[in-house]
Design a protein around this motif. Sequence first.
Motif, PDB file in Angstrom:
ATOM      1  N   VAL A  54      62.989   7.474  -8.327  1.00 38.76           N
ATOM      2  CA  VAL A  54      62.667   6.400  -9.329  1.00 38.76           C
ATOM      3  C   VAL A  54      61.201   6.223  -9.387  1.00 38.76           C
ATOM      4  O   VAL A  54      60.747   5.682 -10.440  1.00 38.76           O
ATOM      5  CB  VAL A  54      63.444   5.306  -8.935  1.00 38.76           C
ATOM      6  CG1 VAL A  54      63.306   4.069  -9.710  1.00 38.76           C
ATOM      7  CG2 VAL A  54      65.347   5.514  -8.790  1.00 38.76           C
ATOM      8  N   ALA A  55      60.667   6.019  -8.141  1.00 38.12           N
ATOM      9  CA  ALA A  55      59.217   5.747  -8.014  1.00 38.12           C
ATOM     10  C   ALA A  55      58.346   6.796  -9.014  1.00 38.12           C
ATOM     11  O   ALA A  55      57.513   6.521  -9.756  1.00 38.12           O
ATOM     12  CB  ALA A  55      58.603   5.760  -6.657  1.00 38.12           C
ATOM     13  N   TYR A  56      58.652   8.186  -8.849  1.00 38.39           N
ATOM     14  CA  TYR A  56      57.997   9.292  -9.735  1.00 38.39           C
ATOM     15  C   TYR A  56      58.365   8.893 -11.217  1.00 38.39           C
ATOM     16  O   TYR A  56      57.319   9.160 -12.250  1.00 38.39           O
ATOM     17  CB  TYR A  56      58.542  10.476  -9.295  1.00 38.39           C
ATOM     18  CG  TYR A  56      58.204  11.490 -10.123  1.00 38.39           C
ATOM     19  CD1 TYR A  56      56.646  12.062  -9.565  1.00 38.39           C
ATOM     20  CD2 TYR A  56      58.835  12.357 -11.067  1.00 38.39           C
ATOM     21  CE1 TYR A  56      56.082  13.144 -10.512  1.00 38.39           C
ATOM     22  CE2 TYR A  56      58.013  13.542 -11.741  1.00 38.39           C
ATOM     23  CZ  TYR A  56      56.842  13.733 -11.348  1.00 38.39           C
ATOM     24  OH  TYR A  56      56.065  14.860 -12.052  1.00 38.39           O
ATOM     25  N   ALA A  57      59.618   8.325 -11.599  1.00 39.33           N
ATOM     26  CA  ALA A  57      59.953   8.248 -13.094  1.00 39.33           C
ATOM     27  C   ALA A  57      58.926   6.862 -13.514  1.00 39.33           C
ATOM     28  O   ALA A  57      58.226   6.891 -14.644  1.00 39.33           O
ATOM     29  CB  ALA A  57      61.038   7.875 -13.178  1.00 39.33           C
ATOM     30  N   TYR A  58      58.954   6.032 -12.659  1.00 36.60           N
ATOM     31  CA  TYR A  58      57.938   4.829 -13.041  1.00 36.60           C
ATOM     32  C   TYR A  58      56.376   5.135 -13.112  1.00 36.60           C
ATOM     33  O   TYR A  58      55.820   4.954 -13.783  1.00 36.60           O
ATOM     34  CB  TYR A  58      58.117   3.701 -12.190  1.00 36.60           C
ATOM     35  CG  TYR A  58      59.241   2.549 -12.464  1.00 36.60           C
ATOM     36  CD1 TYR A  58      59.048   1.807 -13.515  1.00 36.60           C
ATOM     37  CD2 TYR A  58      60.572   2.988 -11.990  1.00 36.60           C
ATOM     38  CE1 TYR A  58      60.155   0.938 -13.732  1.00 36.60           C
ATOM     39  CE2 TYR A  58      61.497   2.278 -12.117  1.00 36.60           C
ATOM     40  CZ  TYR A  58      61.463   1.176 -13.444  1.00 36.60           C
ATOM     41  OH  TYR A  58      62.186   0.473 -13.710  1.00 36.60           O
ATOM     42  N   SER A  59      56.027   6.306 -12.341  1.00 40.20           N
ATOM     43  CA  SER A  59      54.601   6.559 -12.121  1.00 40.20           C
ATOM     44  C   SER A  59      54.450   7.308 -13.564  1.00 40.20           C
ATOM     45  O   SER A  59      53.177   7.221 -14.171  1.00 40.20           O
ATOM     46  CB  SER A  59      54.516   7.623 -10.976  1.00 40.20           C
ATOM     47  OG  SER A  59      54.678   6.702  -9.903  1.00 40.20           O
ATOM     48  N   VAL A  60      55.223   8.317 -13.809  1.00 43.84           N
ATOM     49  CA  VAL A  60      55.176   9.149 -15.154  1.00 43.84           C
ATOM     50  C   VAL A  60      55.118   8.170 -16.407  1.00 43.84           C
ATOM     51  O   VAL A  60      54.271   8.301 -17.368  1.00 43.84           O
ATOM     52  CB  VAL A  60      56.306  10.091 -15.350  1.00 43.84           C
ATOM     53  CG1 VAL A  60      56.307  10.746 -16.675  1.00 43.84           C
ATOM     54  CG2 VAL A  60      56.087  11.114 -14.265  1.00 43.84           C
ATOM     55  N   LYS A  61      56.124   7.177 -16.281  1.00 39.30           N
ATOM     56  CA  LYS A  61      55.808   5.956 -17.356  1.00 39.30           C
ATOM     57  C   LYS A  61      54.528   5.467 -17.550  1.00 39.30           C
ATOM     58  O   LYS A  61      54.033   5.169 -18.682  1.00 39.30           O
ATOM     59  CB  LYS A  61      57.181   4.853 -17.254  1.00 39.30           C
ATOM     60  CG  LYS A  61      58.339   5.330 -17.596  1.00 39.30           C
ATOM     61  CD  LYS A  61      59.360   4.229 -17.349  1.00 39.30           C
ATOM     62  CE  LYS A  61      60.709   4.686 -17.926  1.00 39.30           C
ATOM     63  NZ  LYS A  61      61.518   3.456 -17.935  1.00 39.30           N
ATOM     64  N   SER A  62      54.126   4.841 -16.341  1.00 40.47           N
ATOM     65  CA  SER A  62      52.728   4.555 -16.141  1.00 40.47           C
ATOM     66  C   SER A  62      51.687   5.189 -16.761  1.00 40.47           C
ATOM     67  O   SER A  62      50.763   5.027 -17.456  1.00 40.47           O
ATOM     68  CB  SER A  62      52.350   4.083 -14.661  1.00 40.47           C
ATOM     69  OG  SER A  62      50.918   3.723 -14.537  1.00 40.47           O
ATOM     70  N   ARG A  63      51.637   6.551 -16.541  1.00 40.62           N
ATOM     71  CA  ARG A  63      50.785   7.632 -17.116  1.00 40.62           C
ATOM     72  C   ARG A  63      50.760   7.554 -18.582  1.00 40.62           C
ATOM     73  O   ARG A  63      49.871   7.663 -19.083  1.00 40.62           O
ATOM     74  CB  ARG A  63      50.873   8.901 -16.071  1.00 40.62           C
ATOM     75  CG  ARG A  63      49.803  10.030 -16.822  1.00 40.62           C
ATOM     76  CD  ARG A  63      49.875  11.133 -16.042  1.00 40.62           C
ATOM     77  NE  ARG A  63      49.077  10.882 -14.766  1.00 40.62           N
ATOM     78  CZ  ARG A  63      49.007  11.728 -13.663  1.00 40.62           C
ATOM     79  NH1 ARG A  63      49.042  13.002 -13.841  1.00 40.62           N
ATOM     80  NH2 ARG A  63      48.119  11.277 -12.612  1.00 40.62           N
ATOM     81  N   ASP A  64      51.955   7.477 -19.012  1.00 42.91           N
ATOM     82  CA  ASP A  64      52.221   7.514 -20.436  1.00 42.91           C
ATOM     83  C   ASP A  64      51.556   6.537 -21.303  1.00 42.91           C
ATOM     84  O   ASP A  64      50.942   6.471 -22.199  1.00 42.91           O
ATOM     85  CB  ASP A  64      53.521   7.727 -20.655  1.00 42.91           C
ATOM     86  CG  ASP A  64      54.301   9.088 -20.364  1.00 42.91           C
ATOM     87  OD1 ASP A  64      53.453  10.063 -20.406  1.00 42.91           O
ATOM     88  OD2 ASP A  64      55.404   9.173 -20.350  1.00 42.91           O
ATOM     89  N   ARG A  65      51.912   5.190 -20.568  1.00 41.38           N
ATOM     90  CA  ARG A  65      51.323   4.016 -21.016  1.00 41.38           C
ATOM     91  C   ARG A  65      49.953   4.082 -21.128  1.00 41.38           C
ATOM     92  O   ARG A  65      49.156   3.396 -21.972  1.00 41.38           O
ATOM     93  CB  ARG A  65      51.811   2.605 -20.425  1.00 41.38           C
ATOM     94  CG  ARG A  65      53.205   2.539 -20.322  1.00 41.38           C
ATOM     95  CD  ARG A  65      53.515   1.970 -21.810  1.00 41.38           C
ATOM     96  NE  ARG A  65      54.973   1.935 -22.093  1.00 41.38           N
ATOM     97  CZ  ARG A  65      55.536   1.310 -23.011  1.00 41.38           C
ATOM     98  NH1 ARG A  65      54.972   0.945 -23.943  1.00 41.38           N
ATOM     99  NH2 ARG A  65      57.024   1.135 -23.202  1.00 41.38           N
ATOM    100  N   LYS A  66      49.350   4.687 -19.969  1.00 41.34           N
ATOM    101  CA  LYS A  66      47.948   4.704 -19.929  1.00 41.34           C
ATOM    102  C   LYS A  66      47.101   5.405 -20.876  1.00 41.34           C
ATOM    103  O   LYS A  66      46.158   5.019 -21.625  1.00 41.34           O
ATOM    104  CB  LYS A  66      47.246   5.008 -18.404  1.00 41.34           C
ATOM    105  CG  LYS A  66      46.024   5.154 -18.155  1.00 41.34           C
ATOM    106  CD  LYS A  66      45.408   5.324 -16.691  1.00 41.34           C
ATOM    107  CE  LYS A  66      45.987   6.412 -16.054  1.00 41.34           C
ATOM    108  NZ  LYS A  66      45.664   6.672 -14.896  1.00 41.34           N
TER     109      LYS A  66
END
Length: 106
Positions: A54-66
């Motif tokens: 789940v942390a990995y999924a949120y990290s990927v979402k964070s990278r996409d937003r960035k």
Amino acid sequence: MPKEQQEVVVLGSPHISTSATATTINMPEISTPDHVVWSLFNTLFMNFCCLGFVAYAYSVKSRDRKMVGDTTGAQAFASTAKCLNISSLFFTILTAIVVIVVCAIR
């Protein structure tokens, strides 16, 4: 000489004063850590109750937003990923300690 020409001669050639100013604004680039490497490590080695995934999924979402330019959204997702990574790390270490203690008592 006509009257209009005399005025031009008396006044001289028209002076055009233009001043060009350029303003440069340097905005600091805010670096938002997305914790992808930490999340991937937790997913592979310390995946307590799928918290690492789940942390990995949120990290990927964070990278996409960035990448899109949404720094506020990237910071929010990165903060959630960080909390999930800390939780995964804590519970995995706690589980390992409990297993070691139980095995040592037997």
